[in-house]
Design a protein around this motif. Sequence first.
Motif, PDB file in Angstrom:
ATOM      1  N   ALA A   1      11.806 -11.570 -10.408  1.00  0.00           N
ATOM      2  CA  ALA A   1      11.901 -11.582  -8.954  1.00  0.00           C
ATOM      3  C   ALA A   1      11.305 -12.868  -8.389  1.00  0.00           C
ATOM      4  O   ALA A   1      10.504 -13.544  -9.035  1.00  0.00           O
ATOM      5  CB  ALA A   1      11.176 -10.368  -8.369  1.00  0.00           C
ATOM      6  N   ASN A   2      11.688 -13.182  -7.170  1.00  0.00           N
ATOM      7  CA  ASN A   2      11.150 -14.364  -6.503  1.00  0.00           C
ATOM      8  C   ASN A   2       9.642 -14.240  -6.273  1.00  0.00           C
ATOM      9  O   ASN A   2       8.909 -15.228  -6.311  1.00  0.00           O
ATOM     10  CB  ASN A   2      11.853 -14.554  -5.155  1.00  0.00           C
ATOM     11  CG  ASN A   2      11.457 -15.836  -4.463  1.00  0.00           C
ATOM     12  OD1 ASN A   2      11.864 -16.914  -4.859  1.00  0.00           O
ATOM     13  ND2 ASN A   2      10.637 -15.728  -3.417  1.00  0.00           N
ATOM     14  N   GLU A   3       9.196 -13.003  -6.042  1.00  0.00           N
ATOM     15  CA  GLU A   3       7.779 -12.707  -5.819  1.00  0.00           C
ATOM     16  C   GLU A   3       7.517 -11.304  -6.318  1.00  0.00           C
ATOM     17  O   GLU A   3       8.357 -10.416  -6.164  1.00  0.00           O
ATOM     18  CB  GLU A   3       7.453 -12.789  -4.333  1.00  0.00           C
ATOM     19  CG  GLU A   3       6.004 -12.561  -3.964  1.00  0.00           C
ATOM     20  CD  GLU A   3       5.203 -13.847  -3.988  1.00  0.00           C
ATOM     21  OE1 GLU A   3       4.653 -14.158  -5.073  1.00  0.00           O
ATOM     22  OE2 GLU A   3       5.132 -14.513  -2.943  1.00  0.00           O
ATOM     23  N   VAL A   4       6.360 -11.102  -6.949  1.00  0.00           N
ATOM     24  CA  VAL A   4       5.947  -9.769  -7.383  1.00  0.00           C
ATOM     25  C   VAL A   4       4.711  -9.378  -6.598  1.00  0.00           C
ATOM     26  O   VAL A   4       3.689 -10.074  -6.632  1.00  0.00           O
ATOM     27  CB  VAL A   4       5.667  -9.724  -8.899  1.00  0.00           C
ATOM     28  CG1 VAL A   4       5.175  -8.336  -9.304  1.00  0.00           C
ATOM     29  CG2 VAL A   4       6.915 -10.089  -9.696  1.00  0.00           C
ATOM     30  N   VAL A   5       4.818  -8.271  -5.891  1.00  0.00           N
ATOM     31  CA  VAL A   5       3.756  -7.762  -5.027  1.00  0.00           C
ATOM     32  C   VAL A   5       3.305  -6.410  -5.575  1.00  0.00           C
ATOM     33  O   VAL A   5       4.123  -5.639  -6.088  1.00  0.00           O
ATOM     34  CB  VAL A   5       4.284  -7.602  -3.579  1.00  0.00           C
ATOM     35  CG1 VAL A   5       3.264  -6.903  -2.696  1.00  0.00           C
ATOM     36  CG2 VAL A   5       4.665  -8.952  -3.004  1.00  0.00           C
ATOM     37  N   VAL A   6       2.017  -6.132  -5.460  1.00  0.00           N
ATOM     38  CA  VAL A   6       1.474  -4.848  -5.901  1.00  0.00           C
ATOM     39  C   VAL A   6       1.321  -3.942  -4.685  1.00  0.00           C
ATOM     40  O   VAL A   6       0.610  -4.284  -3.728  1.00  0.00           O
ATOM     41  CB  VAL A   6       0.121  -5.040  -6.610  1.00  0.00           C
ATOM     42  CG1 VAL A   6      -0.502  -3.682  -6.955  1.00  0.00           C
ATOM     43  CG2 VAL A   6       0.305  -5.875  -7.875  1.00  0.00           C
ATOM     44  N   GLY A   7       1.985  -2.794  -4.728  1.00  0.00           N
ATOM     45  CA  GLY A   7       1.971  -1.879  -3.605  1.00  0.00           C
ATOM     46  C   GLY A   7       1.305  -0.560  -3.930  1.00  0.00           C
ATOM     47  O   GLY A   7       1.305  -0.103  -5.078  1.00  0.00           O
ATOM     48  N   ALA A   8       0.734   0.053  -2.904  1.00  0.00           N
ATOM     49  CA  ALA A   8       0.122   1.381  -3.003  1.00  0.00           C
ATOM     50  C   ALA A   8       0.071   1.962  -1.596  1.00  0.00           C
ATOM     51  O   ALA A   8       0.216   1.231  -0.606  1.00  0.00           O
ATOM     52  CB  ALA A   8      -1.290   1.290  -3.594  1.00  0.00           C
ATOM     53  N   PHE A   9      -0.134   3.255  -1.480  1.00  0.00           N
ATOM     54  CA  PHE A   9      -0.358   3.809  -0.148  1.00  0.00           C
ATOM     55  C   PHE A   9      -1.579   3.161   0.496  1.00  0.00           C
ATOM     56  O   PHE A   9      -1.629   2.985   1.715  1.00  0.00           O
ATOM     57  CB  PHE A   9      -0.553   5.322  -0.223  1.00  0.00           C
ATOM     58  CG  PHE A   9       0.728   6.088  -0.417  1.00  0.00           C
ATOM     59  CD1 PHE A   9       1.707   6.096   0.563  1.00  0.00           C
ATOM     60  CD2 PHE A   9       0.954   6.812  -1.576  1.00  0.00           C
ATOM     61  CE1 PHE A   9       2.883   6.805   0.393  1.00  0.00           C
ATOM     62  CE2 PHE A   9       2.123   7.522  -1.759  1.00  0.00           C
ATOM     63  CZ  PHE A   9       3.095   7.519  -0.778  1.00  0.00           C
ATOM     64  N   LEU A  10      -2.546   2.791  -0.314  1.00  0.00           N
ATOM     65  CA  LEU A  10      -3.792   2.222   0.189  1.00  0.00           C
ATOM     66  C   LEU A  10      -3.579   0.927   0.961  1.00  0.00           C
ATOM     67  O   LEU A  10      -4.384   0.583   1.823  1.00  0.00           O
ATOM     68  CB  LEU A  10      -4.756   1.969  -0.977  1.00  0.00           C
ATOM     69  CG  LEU A  10      -5.233   3.210  -1.735  1.00  0.00           C
ATOM     70  CD1 LEU A  10      -5.965   2.797  -3.011  1.00  0.00           C
ATOM     71  CD2 LEU A  10      -6.132   4.074  -0.867  1.00  0.00           C
ATOM     72  N   ASN A  11      -2.509   0.181   0.647  1.00  0.00           N
ATOM     73  CA  ASN A  11      -2.221  -1.069   1.363  1.00  0.00           C
ATOM     74  C   ASN A  11      -0.804  -1.088   1.917  1.00  0.00           C
ATOM     75  O   ASN A  11      -0.204  -2.148   2.084  1.00  0.00           O
ATOM     76  CB  ASN A  11      -2.467  -2.285   0.465  1.00  0.00           C
ATOM     77  CG  ASN A  11      -1.456  -2.411  -0.674  1.00  0.00           C
ATOM     78  OD1 ASN A  11      -0.883  -1.414  -1.117  1.00  0.00           O
ATOM     79  ND2 ASN A  11      -1.255  -3.620  -1.158  1.00  0.00           N
ATOM     80  N   LEU A  12      -0.272   0.080   2.227  1.00  0.00           N
ATOM     81  CA  LEU A  12       1.113   0.218   2.677  1.00  0.00           C
ATOM     82  C   LEU A  12       1.418  -0.662   3.891  1.00  0.00           C
ATOM     83  O   LEU A  12       2.413  -1.394   3.916  1.00  0.00           O
ATOM     84  CB  LEU A  12       1.393   1.690   2.996  1.00  0.00           C
ATOM     85  CG  LEU A  12       2.753   2.041   3.592  1.00  0.00           C
ATOM     86  CD1 LEU A  12       3.882   1.679   2.653  1.00  0.00           C
ATOM     87  CD2 LEU A  12       2.799   3.537   3.940  1.00  0.00           C
ATOM     88  N   GLY A  13       0.575  -0.612   4.897  1.00  0.00           N
ATOM     89  CA  GLY A  13       0.831  -1.389   6.111  1.00  0.00           C
ATOM     90  C   GLY A  13       0.791  -2.882   5.862  1.00  0.00           C
ATOM     91  O   GLY A  13       1.615  -3.636   6.396  1.00  0.00           O
ATOM     92  N   ALA A  14      -0.157  -3.333   5.038  1.00  0.00           N
ATOM     93  CA  ALA A  14      -0.262  -4.760   4.732  1.00  0.00           C
ATOM     94  C   ALA A  14       0.969  -5.247   3.985  1.00  0.00           C
ATOM     95  O   ALA A  14       1.484  -6.344   4.249  1.00  0.00           O
ATOM     96  CB  ALA A  14      -1.527  -5.029   3.917  1.00  0.00           C
ATOM     97  N   VAL A  15       1.465  -4.441   3.046  1.00  0.00           N
ATOM     98  CA  VAL A  15       2.672  -4.809   2.306  1.00  0.00           C
ATOM     99  C   VAL A  15       3.868  -4.866   3.253  1.00  0.00           C
ATOM    100  O   VAL A  15       4.679  -5.804   3.196  1.00  0.00           O
ATOM    101  CB  VAL A  15       2.924  -3.818   1.148  1.00  0.00           C
ATOM    102  CG1 VAL A  15       4.306  -4.035   0.538  1.00  0.00           C
ATOM    103  CG2 VAL A  15       1.851  -3.984   0.074  1.00  0.00           C
ATOM    104  N   ALA A  16       3.997  -3.887   4.128  1.00  0.00           N
ATOM    105  CA  ALA A  16       5.117  -3.876   5.074  1.00  0.00           C
ATOM    106  C   ALA A  16       5.081  -5.113   5.972  1.00  0.00           C
ATOM    107  O   ALA A  16       6.118  -5.761   6.207  1.00  0.00           O
ATOM    108  CB  ALA A  16       5.079  -2.599   5.912  1.00  0.00           C
ATOM    109  N   ASP A  17       3.902  -5.469   6.459  1.00  0.00           N
ATOM    110  CA  ASP A  17       3.780  -6.664   7.305  1.00  0.00           C
ATOM    111  C   ASP A  17       4.176  -7.924   6.537  1.00  0.00           C
ATOM    112  O   ASP A  17       4.870  -8.801   7.072  1.00  0.00           O
ATOM    113  CB  ASP A  17       2.348  -6.805   7.822  1.00  0.00           C
ATOM    114  CG  ASP A  17       1.983  -5.746   8.852  1.00  0.00           C
ATOM    115  OD1 ASP A  17       2.900  -5.104   9.399  1.00  0.00           O
ATOM    116  OD2 ASP A  17       0.771  -5.561   9.092  1.00  0.00           O
TER     117      ASP A  17
END
Length: 237
Positions: free
Chosen positions: A115-131
């Motif tokens: 992928a162009n970018e790999v991001v680590v997601g969790a409910f704990l940072n859901l809003g930050a990932v969405a932003d």
Amino acid sequence: MPTLDICFSPDLLPLYDLRGRIAVVVDILRATSSIVTALAQGVTHLVPVETLAECRALAADNYLTAAERDGVQAEGVDLGNSPFGYLNGIVPVQGRNVAITTTNGTRAMHLSRAANEVVVGAFLNLGAVADFLRQQGRDVIVVCAGWKGHFCLEDTLFGGALAARLAPDFDVTSSDATLAALDLWEKASPDVAAYLLKSAHVRRLNRLEAHKDMEFCVRQDEYNLVPVWREGKIVKL
């Protein structure tokens, strides 16, 4: 308009073209939740590796070692796969680097590297990932770590929750996988912890007396940070 798709298992990734996309890797129970927590508690970076031998070897380079197999902390390492390992203060983590390997999550990260970018997601940072995803404006694929290649509810629920947050700005209707995840999220969102009591992975954790991990891992927006893969390391943006 960018799209959001969901891959229910890393074993299905060969069916997707990751080029140009942002991959959000999610292993709610518990690898990505632990990684987000680790960075929030001052860990400098984490190195996800695929084998226990690689993980243990990095101790010689002054890394803390975190490893789990089949839900249980591996022998000869400092930490397991619980976010509470970074919260309880038994092992000081601030300013340290961590080598981590898990049954599902770290494998999914390695398989997503095209992928162009790999991001680590969790409910704990859901809003930050969405932003972050809104700011990037690229097509997104949520890579569910699952359980040994199989579908799991909790990672798919994250995909539905992320799609719900991004729906005004992303196309979340062109993928049946995303539509299914949204339907599951609508059903589960009033009480995620109660909904997940039926899931196979939660039943495994309960047998290991790790129920508090699940209750913590489904909290939303605890941390305002986005972990990303940079040259073999997971760092905080």
